[in-house]
Motif scaffolding. Structure first.
Motif, PDB file in Angstrom:
ATOM      1  N   VAL A  27      -3.460  -7.300   0.844  1.00  0.00           N
ATOM      2  CA  VAL A  27      -4.430  -7.382  -0.254  1.00  0.00           C
ATOM      3  C   VAL A  27      -3.662  -7.740  -1.509  1.00  0.00           C
ATOM      4  CG1 VAL A  27      -5.971  -6.024  -1.711  1.00  0.00           C
ATOM      5  CG2 VAL A  27      -6.020  -5.725   0.751  1.00  0.00           C
ATOM      6  N   GLY A  28      -3.814  -8.974  -1.953  1.00  0.00           N
ATOM      7  CA  GLY A  28      -3.019  -9.386  -3.109  1.00  0.00           C
ATOM      8  C   GLY A  28      -1.573  -9.483  -2.697  1.00  0.00           C
ATOM      9  N   ASP A  29      -0.667  -8.791  -3.388  1.00  0.00           N
ATOM     10  CA  ASP A  29       0.721  -8.799  -2.957  1.00  0.00           C
ATOM     11  C   ASP A  29       1.135  -7.440  -2.422  1.00  0.00           C
ATOM     12  OD1 ASP A  29       2.356  -8.305  -6.179  1.00  0.00           O
ATOM     13  OD2 ASP A  29       0.535  -7.479  -5.284  1.00  0.00           O
ATOM     14  N   LYS A  30       0.145  -6.566  -2.213  1.00  0.00           N
ATOM     15  CA  LYS A  30       0.453  -5.270  -1.604  1.00  0.00           C
ATOM     16  C   LYS A  30      -0.304  -5.178  -0.289  1.00  0.00           C
ATOM     17  CE  LYS A  30       1.822  -1.909  -4.962  1.00  0.00           C
ATOM     18  NZ  LYS A  30       2.897  -2.268  -5.529  1.00  0.00           N
ATOM     19  N   CYS A  79       5.091   0.262   1.432  1.00  0.00           N
ATOM     20  CA  CYS A  79       4.854  -0.489   2.666  1.00  0.00           C
ATOM     21  C   CYS A  79       5.383  -1.901   2.530  1.00  0.00           C
ATOM     22  CB  CYS A  79       3.357  -0.507   2.952  1.00  0.00           C
ATOM     23  SG  CYS A  79       2.915  -1.479   4.382  1.00  0.00           S
ATOM     24  N   ILE A  80       6.088  -2.384   3.586  1.00  0.00           N
ATOM     25  CA  ILE A  80       6.598  -3.747   3.560  1.00  0.00           C
ATOM     26  C   ILE A  80       5.874  -4.628   4.548  1.00  0.00           C
ATOM     27  CG2 ILE A  80       8.884  -3.127   2.746  1.00  0.00           C
ATOM     28  CD1 ILE A  80       9.794  -3.231   5.681  1.00  0.00           C
ATOM     29  N   GLY A  81       4.851  -4.123   5.208  1.00  0.00           N
ATOM     30  CA  GLY A  81       4.039  -4.950   6.099  1.00  0.00           C
ATOM     31  C   GLY A  81       4.725  -5.310   7.401  1.00  0.00           C
ATOM     32  N   LYS A 106     -10.390   2.903   4.431  1.00  0.00           N
ATOM     33  CA  LYS A 106      -9.284   2.086   3.933  1.00  0.00           C
ATOM     34  C   LYS A 106      -8.467   2.993   3.032  1.00  0.00           C
ATOM     35  CE  LYS A 106     -10.909  -2.629   3.900  1.00  0.00           C
ATOM     36  NZ  LYS A 106     -12.126  -2.782   4.551  1.00  0.00           N
ATOM     37  N   LEU A 107      -7.177   3.068   3.311  1.00  0.00           N
ATOM     38  CA  LEU A 107      -6.326   3.954   2.528  1.00  0.00           C
ATOM     39  C   LEU A 107      -5.573   3.113   1.508  1.00  0.00           C
ATOM     40  CD1 LEU A 107      -4.824   6.173   5.313  1.00  0.00           C
ATOM     41  CD2 LEU A 107      -6.663   6.718   3.788  1.00  0.00           C
TER      42      LEU A 107
END
Lengths: 312, 411, 121
Positions: free
Chosen positions: C65-68, C45-47, C112-113
């Motif tokens: 969440v964090g950097d992901k 995922c790139i958001g 939440k996945l």
């Protein structure tokens, strides 16, 4: 005295009729479901329904006439149970019999229809009124061939008592074959009394909700359902006693088993008819009864009178 | 009606009634068993879908329009997507058109089986209901394995379809159709030869060809009166211009004719599916569609199982439509019901209503205000309706101050 | 006049097994393509939030969440159409055929996945 109470209340009176009626409803619904490729209810379903209904609240509409509304189902139940006393089950002797009890039984079987009509009419609900009027209109159609069909075996037997008819045919078994037309007419016309398809017009669910029974709930509705179940057994026993009086001389146990087999086969045939036929409209049903059933019944009566004349 | 006879009265069939599958109000004036007249009121299923479409993008609208009705879901979704594609000028690949045709015909099969069951139930023939709905499970399972869902298939997207039909799917479809064809032949036999069924269906709900044309009936209701109108032939869409099929008409003019038309249409559908499967071209299944649809408007028509379905879409260059209007087939057929019920019996009412195959979820779209006191009729637009309803609730004593503060509007 | 056209079929059905599936004791076979619960791969995922934009019922949210990224889905709002799967540029979302998702409390429907563990080749 105690023996009479036992016979009337327990066996073969009220309790036997109660259990057999509920079992017959289960059998009818199970066979109906299986013929439609479904599973159907478990064996205790009618009893569970009865218990559930007894526990629910009795709602009486504000504009209804309370006296008639409450007592109509009770009158219906009483007449059905009373008429059972005069039908011989496994022998040729009913619990109580006298000359003319055939007419009395037929009259007592008409009383539930009138009682349902009164209960539905005094509900003052629109659907109930339409349903009860339909019930009476249906009565005009099936009553005449039904009575003629039931009275024709009595002509040959020369007696008006059901037990007498039974013993006459036990002595002359071949005469049963003469009454086959009347058997057919009786089985068709009695669908109107029991309000089963194709004649279940007064209780047409998709047109008038529940017909005359729309406003009933709780204990009164339980009494109504019990009446309908018992009526099935009483009518089937009457047909078995008048038109199928064979195998009556083999003693109590075999006679009782034969009686059960006869009644269950009749219930099965009624369930089969319910499955494969659609519901007729009221005018079509009246036309059918008067155009086909009444002439057949008349032919049977004429045949029986001629046979009577030949026998003399 | 001051000289009313004592046996004339009005009974309400609906909004809640065992005969109706969806709420609608039929106020029937009766004299004994004869129907004197019927007053129809609809609107119990209005959900504001046309307005909701304007607040969502085109891609979201595809799914919303699909859920107008559970039985004609593919019909509505295809009709909408066809209108948008016409505005954009997209060239939909052939394989997508064929797949849309196949799914559309499978939906017609499922809908007609459902109708057979409902008709059986209305005339008191529950066995027909149980048998036809058991056979309908074959179609539903087939659709679940091809598209992913038993209803609301989600097959369409702007520019084509989303899923492909594989070779196993083709084998499955052919096997299922073979079973269904045998069962359909059996039901044709039962419906046309069982005397009690014929008695209940013949002569009921008669409407002549001229009246049908005048009142604007569509679909099997019109085709049973001998009118040969079918959008698939008159205005071919998807792959129908390359497939051979007949338009079924009947001249009985009554419910029996409608039954026969639907049963024979089932056989035609099987033949269409078989032809489409054998001629599936080998192209991609969709083209990329732009998110912003250029300004324009289009009307598209589709032959839903119940009749002609019309969608009108107006685009204005953004990614949300400006106006979406849906005209469902039941709205056209319901005008004919009043004519059919004149001088008939009460017992015929459920089957006559069921014979036009009513789907009130599709129907309740527009709002028309009848001012019964003044005898005038007008259509309100959105802002007028909103102001009117706020004034009405204020008159009942509802306080709007908290709500208007939150919405930031002045009411 | 042949009454009872269905008698033969009715009597035959009497002896056949009923067509009822006794769910949940017996479970039927679920086809592969049936659209059920989503699964999410946070590595891909790139958001871009395209899935959030295209969802017809606003059921999915992408949170950092964090950097992901993680996906938060409201199973009650989701209509299981799979449009997010089609819209995702990086193919980070996929749909399974798990459909028995009923819960007794509605708060349990918001899941939440974080992603599925990678399958061993």
């Amino acid at each position: 005295m105690l023996k009479a109470l036992f016979l009337i209340l327990i066996f073969p009176g009220f309790l036997f009729l109660f259990i057999f009626g509920l079992w017959a409803e289960y059998f009818d619904r199970k066979v109906y479901a299986r013929m439609q490729n479904r599973v159907g209810p478990p064996w205790f379903q009618p009893l569970a329904d009865m218990i559930k209904l007894l526990a629910k609240e009795n709602l009486i509409p504000e504009e209804a006439n309370e006296l008639f509304f409450r007592w109509a189902p009770v009158v219906a139940l009483t007449s059905v149970v009373t008429s059972f006393m005069y039908i011989p089950l496994w022998g040729t002797k009913a619990l109580y019999s006298f000359n003319g009890d055939l007419v009395v039984v037929l009259y007592l079987l008409t009383l539930p229809t009138i009682a349902f009509f009164i209960g539905g009419w005094y509900s003052t609900s629109l659907f109930a009124r339409i349903g009860s009027v339909r019930m009476i209109s249906q009565l005009f159609a099936y009553e005449v061939p039904l009575l003629m069909a039931f009275l024709s075996p009595a002509i040959i037997a020369n007696t008006w008592s059901i037990s007498g008819i039974s013993s006459f045919y036990k002595g002359h078994p071949l005469y049963i074959l003469i009454n086959l037309i009347a058997l057919f007419v009786a089985m068709v016309a009695v669908q109107g009394k029991l309000e089963k398809a194709p004649f279940d017009i007064p209780e047409a669910e998709t047109e008038i909700v529940a017909g005359g029974f729309t406003e009933y709930s709780g204990r009164l509705y339980a009494i109504l359902r019990l009446t309908i179940d018992m009526e099935l057994i009483v009518v089937a026993s009457l047909i078995a006693a008048i038109f199928l009086p064979f195998g009556l001389g083999y003693g109590k146990i075999i006679g009782f088993a034969l009686y059960l087999i006869k009644v269950i086969s009749l219930v099965f045939i009624f369930a089969l008819a319910r499955t494969v036929l659609a519901r007729l409209r009221l005018d079509q049903m009246i036309a059918f009864c008067w155009q086909y059933l009444v002439p057949l019944a008349l032919i049977q009566v004429l045949i029986n009178i001629m046979v009577m004349g030949l026998l003399k | 009606m001051n000289n009313k006879q004592p046996d004339e009265f009005k009974i309400p069939i609906g909004p809640q009634h065992p005969a109706l599958k969806e709420p609608a109000s039929f106020s029937v004036a009766l004299k004994g068993e004869k129907i004197l007249g019927v007053e129809i009121r609809l609107g119990y299923n209005h959900r504001g879908i046309e307005k909701a479409c304007e607040e969502r993008t085109y891609i979201q609208d595809v799914y919303l329009v699909e859920r107008i009705c559970g039985i004609c879901s593919h019909a509505h979704s295809t009709c909408f997507v066809q209108a948008v594609e016409e505005i954009t000028g997209l060239d939909v690949p052939k394989r997508a058109k064929y797949i849309r045709t196949i799914i559309g015909e499978l939906e017609r099969v499922h809908s007609h089986y459902l109708w057979l069951g409902v008709a059986g139930h209305e005339i008191g023939f529950d066995t027909l209901l149980m048998y036809t709905w058991r056979d309908r499970e074959v179609v539903m399972d087939l659709l679940a394995s091809i598209t992913g869902n038993r209803v609301n298939y989600g097959m369409n997207t702007i520019g084509g379809v989303r899923q492909d039909i594989t070779r196993e799917n083709v084998k499955e479809i052919l096997g299922a159709i073979k079973t269904l064809e045998d069962r359909t032949q059996y039901y044709i036999e039962v419906a046309t030869q069982e005397p009690t069924v014929i008695n209940r269906l013949s002569g009921v709900g008669m409407i002549s060809k001229e009246d049908s044309l005048k009142l604007g009936a569509v679909g099997p209701t019109a085709r049973a009166s001998g009118i040969e109108k079918d959008v698939r032939k008159d205005d071919p869409y998807a792959a129908y211009d390359e497939i051979n099929f007949k338009v079924i008409t009947d001249d009985h003019n009554d419910v029996f004719g409608r039954t026969v038309v639907r049963l024979k249409e089932l056989l035609e559908s099987y033949s269409i599916i078989k032809q489409a499967l054998s001629a599936l071209p080998d192209t991609p299944i969709s083209v990329k569609a732009p998110r912003k649809i250029p300004a324009g408007e289009a009307i598209s028509r589709y032959e839903a199982p119940r009749g002609e379905d019309i969608h009108y879409v107006k685009a204005n260059g953004t990614d949300k439509p400006e106006r979406v209007k849906v005209r469902a087939p039941t709205l056209a057929n319901i005008q004919a019901v009043r004519k059919m019920l004149q001088d008939r019996y009460l017992a015929d009412l459920p089957i006559v209503i069921a014979a036009i195959d009513p789907c009130f979820s599709c129907t309740d779209r527009l709002i028309s205000i009848n001012n019964l006191d003044k005898g005038e009729q007008k259509v309100m637009d959105w802002m007028t309706l909103r102001d009117y309803s706020i004034e009405w609730y204020k008159g009942k004593g509802v306080d709007f101050s908290v709500a208007s503060k939150r919405l930031g509007r002045i009411s | 006049m042949s009454f009872g056209k269905m008698i033969k079929e009715a009597l035959e059905s009497l002896f056949r097994k009923p067509a009822t599936l006794n769910y949940p004791v017996e479970k039927g076979k679920v086809p592969e393509r049936v659209r059920g619960k989503l699964i999410f791969d946070p590595d891909k995922c790139i958001g871009c939030q395209l899935c959030v934009k295209d969802c017809p019922s606003e059921a999915i949210k992408i949170n950092k969440v964090g950097d992901k990224y993680e996906a938060e889905i409201d199973l009650g709002k989701c209509i299981y159409c799979g449009q997010c799967v089609d819209s995702c540029v990086k193919k980070a979302l996929a749909i399974t055929n798990e459909f028995e998702l009923a819960q007794l409390e509605s708060s349990k429907l918001k899941v939440k996945l974080h992603g599925e563990p990678k399958k061993e080749p």
